[in-house]
Design an enzyme around this catalytic site. Sequence first.
Site, short mmCIF file in Angstrom:
data_model
loop_
_atom_site.label_atom_id
_atom_site.label_comp_id
_atom_site.label_asym_id
_atom_site.label_seq_id
_atom_site.Cartn_x
_atom_site.Cartn_y
_atom_site.Cartn_z
N SER A 72 12.33 -34.61 38.36
CA SER A 72 13.46 -34.16 38.50
C SER A 72 14.46 -34.98 37.38
O SER A 72 14.09 -36.23 36.87
CB SER A 72 14.29 -34.91 39.86
OG SER A 72 15.78 -34.67 39.98
N ASP A 73 15.63 -34.35 37.12
CA ASP A 73 16.46 -34.97 36.11
C ASP A 73 17.94 -34.65 36.40
O ASP A 73 18.25 -33.72 36.79
CB ASP A 73 15.94 -34.51 34.56
CG ASP A 73 16.74 -35.46 33.60
OD1 ASP A 73 16.22 -36.49 33.32
OD2 ASP A 73 17.69 -34.95 33.12
N GLN A 74 18.78 -35.48 35.73
CA GLN A 74 20.16 -35.20 36.23
C GLN A 74 21.25 -35.60 35.00
O GLN A 74 20.95 -36.71 34.36
CB GLN A 74 20.66 -36.48 37.20
CG GLN A 74 22.36 -35.99 37.52
CD GLN A 74 22.70 -36.75 38.85
OE1 GLN A 74 22.90 -37.87 38.53
NE2 GLN A 74 23.08 -36.08 40.01
#
Length: 198
Positions: A72-74
């Site tokens: 995941s990445d933001q």
Amino acid sequence: MPRMKPSLILASTSRYRRELLQRLRLPFTVQAPHTDETPLPGERPAALALRLALAKAQAVAAEHPEAIVIGSDQVADLHGEPIGKPGDFERAVQQLRRMSAQQVVFQTAVAVVRRDTGFAQALLAPVTVTFRALSDAEIERYLHLDQPFDCAGSAKSESLGVTLLQRIDSDDPTALVGLPLMRTCELLRQAGLDPLAT
């Protein structure tokens, strides 16, 4: 003999993502993905988040081909400009000054990779956050109290950061914290792991 369930690995060192994934009550392990997070020239925030989420999952899946791996990445998106983790107080002050009275889209991506079946998919869960008009005194007091220096955009919505905000628009309520669980469940089911299966 029934086939064993594949192991589940979270390709992240984020305690926020680990705590969110625990809500699904699935056994999992955590492994750092060691991925270069440098944006490509001209890369838009949404594309960056999707690329990095998939790259993180693929990096760990390369070592565990029979496991299901979540990455995941933001990336905070301020009018098309990527805003990352501030790292320290001074950068956090600058970020929050720029985001004061602005709409910021937190582009949160999740990817699931299962090398042994060839499954590799990523989904985006954008969250539009409207910041209040913030004074320097409010910004500095907030940063001293919450110390969100490891959070994209310098605010923890699950903590005191909510006091900086006017509105949050999202269709996946855990996305802003760092792992969109509804999209994660969708991808896990597609990869062959149903969180509600016995």
